[in-house]
Design a protein around this motif. Structure first.
Motif, mmCIF file in Angstrom:
data_model
loop_
_atom_site.group_PDB
_atom_site.id
_atom_site.type_symbol
_atom_site.label_atom_id
_atom_site.label_comp_id
_atom_site.label_asym_id
_atom_site.label_seq_id
_atom_site.Cartn_x
_atom_site.Cartn_y
_atom_site.Cartn_z
ATOM 1 N N THR A 1 -38.480 11.107 30.008
ATOM 2 C CA THR A 1 -38.167 10.173 31.101
ATOM 3 C C THR A 1 -37.608 10.878 32.325
ATOM 4 O O THR A 1 -37.550 10.285 33.405
ATOM 5 N N TRP B 1 -35.749 1.335 32.519
ATOM 6 C CA TRP B 1 -37.095 0.776 32.446
ATOM 7 C C TRP B 1 -37.268 -0.380 33.434
ATOM 8 O O TRP B 1 -38.260 -0.444 34.167
ATOM 9 N N ARG C 1 -40.707 3.185 29.255
ATOM 10 C CA ARG C 1 -40.994 1.988 28.456
ATOM 11 C C ARG C 1 -40.858 2.277 26.969
ATOM 12 O O ARG C 1 -40.230 1.513 26.225
#
Length: 299
Positions: A127, A194, A136
């Protein structure tokens, strides 16, 4: 008989609020029983008796069906015969006399806490570059492991089901039952990231309020979530190949090992009956045995 089956399925959907998955399972189970009844000479539902039902289960057993499958199908037939009797289609509820083998309730394989941590850390590493799919996946895995929700419950979550201030998520489980489940700080961070950075890059106009979306921008489906879990676990050395339900069992097992009781786990998992949760009892016994060895002078 086909008309009666259609009416029964409509009853389950409209009056008892069963999910589409449950309706498909009941349709297949009852249709199989009705086909067997026809082969035995029945021309209408009223002619079905316990002999027909026992013969049907025996034929399934002869074909090598597992005890759990036989137990589930017998349970479905008992629901059907009770409804058929109540609505006047049977003169007696013949299903109450139908015995079925008890399903073997072994606890599925679970991750060790270190494996769960390694899984989440490996996804979190992706990420850092701002990859929305990695964001996600991390949010989904953190939510599955933190809350123990079913995969069907996960994909049904909407944005307003997340209460960021209290760190709880509102979940609609089997039979439309609603429960509120807490989650921890790591899941909070992953969900915030997210929602704020990842989801806007993936969500299409048709996504609506869906919390999690697929690569095409619409609400993600269960198959895609299962694929994510399997693929991400391959990066963890020696970890078992589990799906989302394995993360659910891992969460329950780790909560029990941490000191929670079965009632808390029942609430966490959304089990209607404590009996369903008692498959985890061996974890409590293991913890009790360990405490006994540490505390009792004659252990």
């Amino acid at each position: 008989m086909a008309d009666v089956l259609d009416e029964f399925v409509r009853h389950l959907g409209s009056e008892r609020g069963r999910s589409e998955h449950t309706l498909r399972a009941y349709t297949g189970d009852i249709a199989g029983m009705l086909r067997h009844a026809v082969r035995m000479g029945c021309t209408e539902v009223a002619e079905i008796d316990v002999t027909v039902l026992r013969s049907w289960l025996a034929s399934l057993h002869a074909r090598g069906k597992a005890r759990a499958t036989l137990a589930r199908r017998a349970s479905a037939v008992r629901v059907f015969t009770e409804w058929a009797y109540r609505t006047g289609r049977l003169d007696a509820d013949v299903g109450v006399r139908l015995a079925s083998p008890k399903a073997q309730r072994d606890l599925p394989e679970v991750l060790r806490p270190a494996e769960a941590r390694a899984l989440l850390e490996s996804v979190a590493a992706g990420t850092a570059e701002g990859d929305p799919v990695a964001m996600r996946d991390l949010a989904m895995l953190e939510t599955l492991y933190a809350t123990g929700v079913r995969v069907g419950e996960l994909v049904g979550l909407d944005l307003d089901d997340i209460d960021d201030g209290r760190r709880v998520v509102r979940v609609f489980g089997k039979g439309g039952r609603e429960r509120v489940v807490p989650y921890g700080v790591p899941a909070e961070r992953a969900l915030r990231d997210w929602i704020a950075r990842g989801r806007p890059q993936l969500a299409a106009p048709g996504a609506g309020p869906a919390l999690f979306v697929g690569v095409r921008g619409r609400r993600i489906d269960q198959r895609a979530v299962r694929t994510v879990v399997h693929e991400r676990l391959r990066a963890v050395p020696d970890a078992p190949d589990l799906g989302p339900h394995g993360l659910r069992h891992s969460a329950a097992t780790h909560v029990l090992e941490g000191g929670a009781d079965l009632r808390m786990v029942q609430e966490l998992l959304g089990h209607a009956s404590l009996g369903t949760t008692q498959v985890y009892t061996h974890v409590s016994v293991d913890r009790l045995r360990k405490a006994y060895r540490q505390a009792h002078p004659r252990a």
